[in-house]
Design a protein around this motif. Structure first.
Motif, PDB file in Angstrom:
ATOM      1  N   THR A 111      90.173  49.463  92.069  1.00  0.00           N
ATOM      2  CA  THR A 111      91.414  49.541  91.313  1.00  0.00           C
ATOM      3  C   THR A 111      91.386  50.645  90.270  1.00  0.00           C
ATOM      4  N   HIS A 112      92.523  51.327  90.142  1.00  0.00           N
ATOM      5  CA  HIS A 112      92.810  52.207  89.020  1.00  0.00           C
ATOM      6  C   HIS A 112      93.979  51.623  88.227  1.00  0.00           C
ATOM      7  N   GLY A 113      94.329  50.386  88.530  1.00  0.00           N
ATOM      8  CA  GLY A 113      95.502  49.769  87.936  1.00  0.00           C
ATOM      9  C   GLY A 113      95.272  49.262  86.528  1.00  0.00           C
ATOM     10  N   MET A 119      86.912  37.310  96.072  1.00  0.00           N
ATOM     11  CA  MET A 119      86.450  38.675  95.835  1.00  0.00           C
ATOM     12  C   MET A 119      84.991  38.655  95.379  1.00  0.00           C
ATOM     13  N   GLU A 120      84.151  39.364  96.089  1.00  0.00           N
ATOM     14  CA  GLU A 120      82.720  39.350  95.800  1.00  0.00           C
ATOM     15  C   GLU A 120      82.270  40.518  94.928  1.00  0.00           C
ATOM     16  N   PHE A 121      83.091  41.547  94.813  1.00  0.00           N
ATOM     17  CA  PHE A 121      82.749  42.693  93.970  1.00  0.00           C
ATOM     18  C   PHE A 121      84.024  43.475  93.686  1.00  0.00           C
ATOM     19  N   CYS A 122      83.980  44.285  92.651  1.00  0.00           N
ATOM     20  CA  CYS A 122      85.142  45.103  92.286  1.00  0.00           C
ATOM     21  C   CYS A 122      84.677  46.479  91.851  1.00  0.00           C
ATOM     22  N   GLN A 123      85.372  47.503  92.320  1.00  0.00           N
ATOM     23  CA  GLN A 123      85.034  48.896  92.036  1.00  0.00           C
ATOM     24  C   GLN A 123      86.059  49.458  91.045  1.00  0.00           C
ATOM     25  N   ILE A 124      85.594  49.875  89.870  1.00  0.00           N
ATOM     26  CA  ILE A 124      86.499  50.389  88.848  1.00  0.00           C
ATOM     27  C   ILE A 124      86.023  51.741  88.331  1.00  0.00           C
ATOM     28  N   GLN A 125      86.951  52.490  87.736  1.00  0.00           N
ATOM     29  CA  GLN A 125      86.585  53.734  87.061  1.00  0.00           C
ATOM     30  C   GLN A 125      85.934  53.370  85.740  1.00  0.00           C
ATOM     31  N   LEU A 126      84.664  53.747  85.611  1.00  0.00           N
ATOM     32  CA  LEU A 126      83.901  53.329  84.429  1.00  0.00           C
ATOM     33  C   LEU A 126      82.951  54.444  84.011  1.00  0.00           C
ATOM     34  N   ASN A 163      90.583  51.442  78.791  1.00  0.00           N
ATOM     35  CA  ASN A 163      90.365  49.995  78.702  1.00  0.00           C
ATOM     36  C   ASN A 163      89.307  49.495  79.682  1.00  0.00           C
ATOM     37  N   ALA A 164      88.335  50.334  80.004  1.00  0.00           N
ATOM     38  CA  ALA A 164      87.291  49.910  80.943  1.00  0.00           C
ATOM     39  C   ALA A 164      86.504  48.723  80.395  1.00  0.00           C
ATOM     40  N   VAL A 193      80.790  51.000  90.305  1.00  0.00           N
ATOM     41  CA  VAL A 193      81.367  52.045  89.458  1.00  0.00           C
ATOM     42  C   VAL A 193      81.790  53.243  90.297  1.00  0.00           C
ATOM     43  N   MET A 194      83.013  53.721  90.035  1.00  0.00           N
ATOM     44  CA  MET A 194      83.440  55.020  90.558  1.00  0.00           C
ATOM     45  C   MET A 194      83.749  55.930  89.369  1.00  0.00           C
ATOM     46  N   GLU A 195      83.727  57.213  89.605  1.00  0.00           N
ATOM     47  CA  GLU A 195      83.940  58.229  88.568  1.00  0.00           C
ATOM     48  C   GLU A 195      82.985  58.082  87.378  1.00  0.00           C
ATOM     49  N   PRO A 196      81.693  57.962  87.625  1.00  0.00           N
ATOM     50  CA  PRO A 196      80.741  57.810  86.515  1.00  0.00           C
ATOM     51  C   PRO A 196      80.658  59.038  85.621  1.00  0.00           C
ATOM     52  N   VAL A 197      80.973  60.212  86.191  1.00  0.00           N
ATOM     53  CA  VAL A 197      80.960  61.458  85.413  1.00  0.00           C
ATOM     54  C   VAL A 197      82.383  62.009  85.315  1.00  0.00           C
TER      55      VAL A 197
END
Length: 379
Positions: free
Chosen positions: A154-156, A172-179, A188-189, A205-209
């Motif tokens: 989610t990017h929501g 849901m077993e896991f969630c991928q967020i921009q963090l 608001n991460a 985690v996506m977008e770690p950098v």
């Protein structure tokens, strides 16, 4: 390589995101197969066992290339993730067709991890609509062993995440967020981490950098960090920050060359506990970086009380700040595209009633006009 426990699996804490594989002639749809093979072979050698692809990555080529490369490895030696592309509303009625095609493209009989791709304001209603049967179909594939673990990315907004979790959170077993350390407060991460913690859902985690923008900072900021850890590179600061968040299981990095791959693998050779001073310094730099280009809204909502059009002004400012700071991107247009007529920035009548009560003296009417003129969304 650091490994994290997830149910009966040991996942490499560093996963390989397959959205930024090496390409030919700067053409994102022309993946350099030989260079990608070499990088993935090195990733395997150094202990990476998680690979994340998706329907739309590299113009639809990422799943094909990963299928060709991974077919040469034992199926139980890696974990493969892909996603249902609900970011495109035209796909909502095609879940079975797309899922079967993805298995064929990736040359596998099952996905270890599968996600609802980018749950957001545009598609949340579609994802929740029983007539499309997306949730039911994916749960059936899980029952049949063709999906081992089901989650979502989610990017929501926080509210959109809550809606999705209220409906499907139990499965849901896991969630991928921009963090990352910049978005800890800016997007608001931190609150998203806390929300997922309440559901006992581990974080990918996506977008770690942040798309590479945190790999090189203004010299003033780099010098501040060098006084604390002179041996660390800027990407290492980003990854170490994530290592200090207990909820994080897998951090995905879209590494497009050997240099990035080797440096990140070295970073994930060990966990390093950061001091409070180090974390506070990062967050202080983040605040300084974002405040230079953004509007100082505190979310007090005095403005909404006096808006004759009943516009969600604080949210518009949040989207505006993200768009201005990032120099563009899809988050603001995506969110605004989901809004009903009469409730968009273009519906501001410029009465300035909001400005009269804003404790930060923000020129809201000017922001709305700039938003309308420069941030485009679908009509």
């Amino acid at each position: 390589m650091i490994y994290k426990n997830f149910k009966d699996k040991k996942l490499s804490a560093l996963g390989m995101g397959c959205m930024r594989l090496p390409v030919i002639d700067s053409d994102n749809s022309k993946i350099d197969m030989e260079a990608s093979k070499e990088m993935i072979a090195y990733a395997f050698e150094k202990g990476i066992n998680y690979f994340d692809t998706a329907w739309g990555y590299h113009g639809g080529q990422s799943e094909l290339v990963m299928g060709e490369i991974l077919k040469d490895y034992k199926r139980d030696s890696f974990y493969l993730a892909s996603k249902f592309p609900g970011y495109d509303l035209e796909n909502m009625e095609k879940v079975e067709e797309i899922f079967e095609t993805q298995l064929n493209k990736c040359q596998v009989d099952y996905f270890d991890f599968y996600l609802f791709h980018n749950v957001c304001e545009v598609n949340i209603d579609g994802y929740l609509d029983e007539k499309f049967g997306i949730y039911e179909y994916l749960m059936k594939q899980k029952e049949n062993g063709r999906i081992k673990h089901l989650g979502f990315s989610t990017h929501g907004t926080l509210d959109t995440m809550k809606r999705f979790l209220d409906a499907y959170g139990k499965d849901m077993e896991f969630c991928q967020i921009q963090l990352n350390w910049l978005d800890w407060d800016f997007q608001n991460a931190k609150e998203k981490v806390e929300l997922l913690r309440g559901y006992n859902i581990p974080i990918w985690v996506m977008e770690p950098v942040r798309g590479g923008s945190l790999a090189s900072l203004n010299k003033v900021y780099e010098d501040r960090l060098k006084t604390l850890r002179p041996e660390w590179t800027m990407p290492e600061w980003a990854f170490r920050f994530l290592q200090n968040i207990d909820d994080v299981t897998v951090t995905l990095s879209g590494m497009s060359n050997f240099s990035q791959l080797k440096e990140n693998i070295d970073t994930y050779g060990e966990n390093v506990v950061m001091s409070k001073e180090e974390i506070d310094t990062l967050l202080d730099i983040a605040k300084d970086m974002t405040s230079k280009k953004t509007l100082p809204c505190t979310g007090c909502r005095y403005c909404t009380t006096y808006c004759p059009m009943e516009l969600n002004i604080p949210w518009f400012i949040e989207l505006y700040n993200e768009h201005i700071y990032s120099g563009g991107g899809f988050i603001a247009p995506m969110a605004l595209d989901a809004m009903e007529d009469g409730k968009r920035p273009s519906d501001c009548i410029g009465c300035q009633a909001c400005e009269a009560v804003c404790p930060q003296n923000i020129k809201i009417s000017e922001m709305m006009a700039d938003f309308t003129a420069n941030i485009k969304w679908e009509d």
